[in-house]
Write a protein that holds these residues in place. Structure first.
Motif, PDB file in Angstrom:
ATOM      1  N   TYR A  20      -3.667   2.852  -7.010  1.00 43.23           N
ATOM      2  CA  TYR A  20      -3.954   2.511  -5.612  1.00 43.23           C
ATOM      3  C   TYR A  20      -4.802   1.247  -5.518  1.00 43.23           C
ATOM      4  N   LYS A  24      -3.666  -2.229  -3.840  1.00 42.87           N
ATOM      5  CA  LYS A  24      -4.434  -2.726  -2.694  1.00 42.87           C
ATOM      6  C   LYS A  24      -4.939  -4.148  -2.925  1.00 42.87           C
ATOM      7  N   ARG A  30      -1.771  -6.661  -0.431  1.00 44.92           N
ATOM      8  CA  ARG A  30      -3.020  -6.695   0.331  1.00 44.92           C
ATOM      9  C   ARG A  30      -2.814  -7.174   1.767  1.00 44.92           C
ATOM     10  N   THR A  32      -0.807  -6.026   3.842  1.00 43.77           N
ATOM     11  CA  THR A  32      -0.600  -4.858   4.698  1.00 43.77           C
ATOM     12  C   THR A  32      -1.911  -4.215   5.119  1.00 43.77           C
ATOM     13  N   THR A  33      -3.015  -4.602   4.499  1.00 40.36           N
ATOM     14  CA  THR A  33      -4.318  -4.032   4.842  1.00 40.36           C
ATOM     15  C   THR A  33      -5.087  -4.910   5.825  1.00 40.36           C
ATOM     16  N   TYR A  39      -1.928  -9.523  10.092  1.00 38.16           N
ATOM     17  CA  TYR A  39      -0.701  -8.967   9.521  1.00 38.16           C
ATOM     18  C   TYR A  39       0.520  -9.534  10.248  1.00 38.16           C
ATOM     19  N   TRP A  94       3.843   1.414  -1.524  1.00 39.16           N
ATOM     20  CA  TRP A  94       2.817   2.270  -0.925  1.00 39.16           C
ATOM     21  C   TRP A  94       3.242   3.734  -0.933  1.00 39.16           C
ATOM     22  N   GLU A 136      -6.415   5.758   4.327  1.00 39.42           N
ATOM     23  CA  GLU A 136      -6.106   4.412   3.860  1.00 39.42           C
ATOM     24  C   GLU A 136      -4.598   4.125   3.812  1.00 39.42           C
ATOM     25  N   ILE A 137      -3.826   5.041   3.242  1.00 37.87           N
ATOM     26  CA  ILE A 137      -2.417   4.748   2.996  1.00 37.87           C
ATOM     27  C   ILE A 137      -1.529   5.108   4.186  1.00 37.87           C
ATOM     28  N   ILE A 140      -1.206   2.356   6.699  1.00 41.83           N
ATOM     29  CA  ILE A 140      -0.387   1.249   6.185  1.00 41.83           C
ATOM     30  C   ILE A 140       1.090   1.598   6.310  1.00 41.83           C
ATOM     31  N   ARG A 143       2.092   1.372   9.883  1.00 43.75           N
ATOM     32  CA  ARG A 143       2.223  -0.035  10.274  1.00 43.75           C
ATOM     33  C   ARG A 143       3.572  -0.592   9.824  1.00 43.75           C
TER      34      ARG A 143
END
Length: 165
Positions: A20, A24, A30, A32-33, A39, A94, A136-137, A140, A143
């Motif tokens: 992970y 990330k 990265r 996507t974060t 983004y 992911w 966290e995931i 993402i 999104r």
């Protein structure tokens, strides 16, 4: 005595938490974060650069001087193909890490493909990993799903416009 994270027999590079962190921090994933605004800028930037390939192909099929709307629709759709492939790569990366973190067991290879083992995570590790997945995931992945839905909507609108012109 409870097992700790340090009792983990899984090689460091195959531990889900390390996978992970590596994902990330990698240059491709990265983005996507980032915040929604940044983004979105990256997505449009990639789509814009895809026009370098899509534009000449669309112009060969629909000369902009004669068929400007068909040229724009065809070029936009073609430029989106590269974006869809990139988004699929991001989503699958992911998704893989999410599955590894969420699972109560971890499959790993000690020295090669022929000697795979399975490690059962202690409850504290399962709880930690599932919190990472939840906070966290999952956002993402959501999104990326929203981005896919937006692209699908744009394809639908483009198709409708194509038939109306």
């Amino acid at each position: 005595m409870r097992a700790s994270v340090f009792d983990c027999p899984v090689p460091t590079e195959q531990q889900p938490l390390n996978e992970y962190e590596e994902l990330k921090n990698s240059w491709l994933f990265r983005d996507t974060t980032l915040t929604w605004g940044n983004y979105t800028k990256k997505i449009f930037w990639i789509w814009g650069w895809s026009w370098l390939v899509a534009g000449p192909v669309a112009a060969a099929s629909f000369p902009p001087q004669k068929h400007i709307f068909y040229f724009i629709l065809c070029g936009s759709a073609a430029a989106s193909v590269g974006l869809v492939l990139l988004l699929m790569r991001l989503y699958l990366g992911w998704f893989y890490v999410r599955d590894r973190l969420y699972s109560p067991t971890v499959f790993y290879e000690e020295s090669g493909w022929y000697d795979g083992q399975t490690w059962t995570k202690p409850q504290e590790v399962i709880s930690r990993d599932r919190l990472i997945v939840t906070y966290e995931i999952k956002p993402i992945l959501q999104r990326l799903q929203i981005t896919f839905a937006g692209l699908a909507l744009m394809y639908l609108i483009g198709t409708i416009l194509w038939h109306l012109l």
